[in-house]
Enzyme design. Structure first.
Site, PDB file in Angstrom:
ATOM      1  N   ASP A 132      -5.162   4.875  -9.392  1.00 17.83           N
ATOM      2  CA  ASP A 132      -4.892   5.064 -10.807  1.00 17.83           C
ATOM      3  C   ASP A 132      -5.833   6.225 -11.509  1.00 17.83           C
ATOM      4  OD1 ASP A 132      -2.927   3.030 -10.833  1.00 17.83           O
ATOM      5  OD2 ASP A 132      -4.331   1.412 -11.711  1.00 17.83           O
ATOM      6  N   ASP A 152       0.908  -1.152  -0.050  1.00 23.73           N
ATOM      7  CA  ASP A 152      -0.047   0.060   0.161  1.00 23.73           C
ATOM      8  C   ASP A 152       0.881   1.222  -0.113  1.00 23.73           C
ATOM      9  OD1 ASP A 152      -2.078  -1.432   0.016  1.00 23.73           O
ATOM     10  OD2 ASP A 152      -2.717  -1.235   2.258  1.00 23.73           O
ATOM     11  N   ALA A 153       2.026   1.426   0.939  1.00 21.25           N
ATOM     12  CA  ALA A 153       2.820   2.274   0.910  1.00 21.25           C
ATOM     13  C   ALA A 153       3.314   2.517  -0.494  1.00 21.25           C
ATOM     14  CB  ALA A 153       3.982   2.203   1.857  1.00 21.25           C
TER      15      ALA A 153
END
Length: 209
Positions: A91, A29-30
């Protein structure tokens, strides 16, 4: 097609980096968040300054985080709904920043409103493509079809925008964006047609004899 062929190559290339990041405690996630932040900053700072080549180069580097975070998630066995949701949402943010950055430059210092308008058209139509698929899947339909998916759109705009910064005539970027907008519009229609066909089949199949 491009996604399938490229995925194997990039997976092999970036797997060592993904494993290293996992070993030092970095989460998928980072990487997703940092990668998106890099794309957005490159698009909304360098593009409006007219730094089309360096902006495209920076964006391309950070965009590769989309590959790295996926490898990391698979290595951890954590590929799931949250990661998919986060990745897809960010995105959209990254895509929007790229086309907005191009539009800002050509509305201002670039002095070519036709390119700016074409870029915004690509932005809007690209968002509709993504929404059509998401909405279709939420209704239980399949809509991953079309001639202009995300990878093709991004590679096209980054490559030609970057080369424009190196001296490629702006008309080439204009033609690229117009063609990209047209292909994206066709993709919207293709996805709508695919969902309509499935919906009609469900109606016909559920109609009593």
């Amino acid at each position: 097609m491009l996604n399938r062929h490229a995925r194997g190559f990039f997976t092999g290339l970036f797997s060592p980096l993904a494993r290293f990041l996992l070993r030092v405690g970095v989460s998928p996630d980072a990487v997703t968040v940092v990668g998106t932040a890099g794309v957005v900053l490159g698009a909304l700072i360098l593009y409006p300054l007219g730094q089309l080549w360096w902006g495209s180069l920076l964006i391309a580097v950070f965009a590769l985080s989309d590959v790295v975070d996926g490898i990391m998630a698979r290595e951890q066995g954590r590929s799931g709904p949250w990661g998919n949701f986060l990745d897809s949402t960010l995105d959209r943010l990254a895509d929007g920043a790229i086309f907005v950055g191009v539009a800002i430059w050509f509305f201002t210092g670039g002095g070519n409103s036709a390119i700016a308008i074409a870029s915004l058209a690509c932005l809007v139509l690209g968002m509709v493509v993504s929404y059509a698929r998401a909405k279709a899947e939420s209704l239980g339909f399949y809509a991953n079809v079309g001639i202009a998916e995300r990878a093709e759109r991004l590679i096209s705009v980054l490559l030609v925008t970057g080369l424009t910064g190196l001296g490629l005539p702006p008309v080439v970027l204009l033609v690229t964006l117009v063609m990209l907008a047209a292909a994206t519009a066709v993709t919207v229609v293709q996805r709508m047609a695919a969902v309509r066909e499935q919906a009609m089949a469900d109606v016909d199949g559920g109609t009593p004899a």
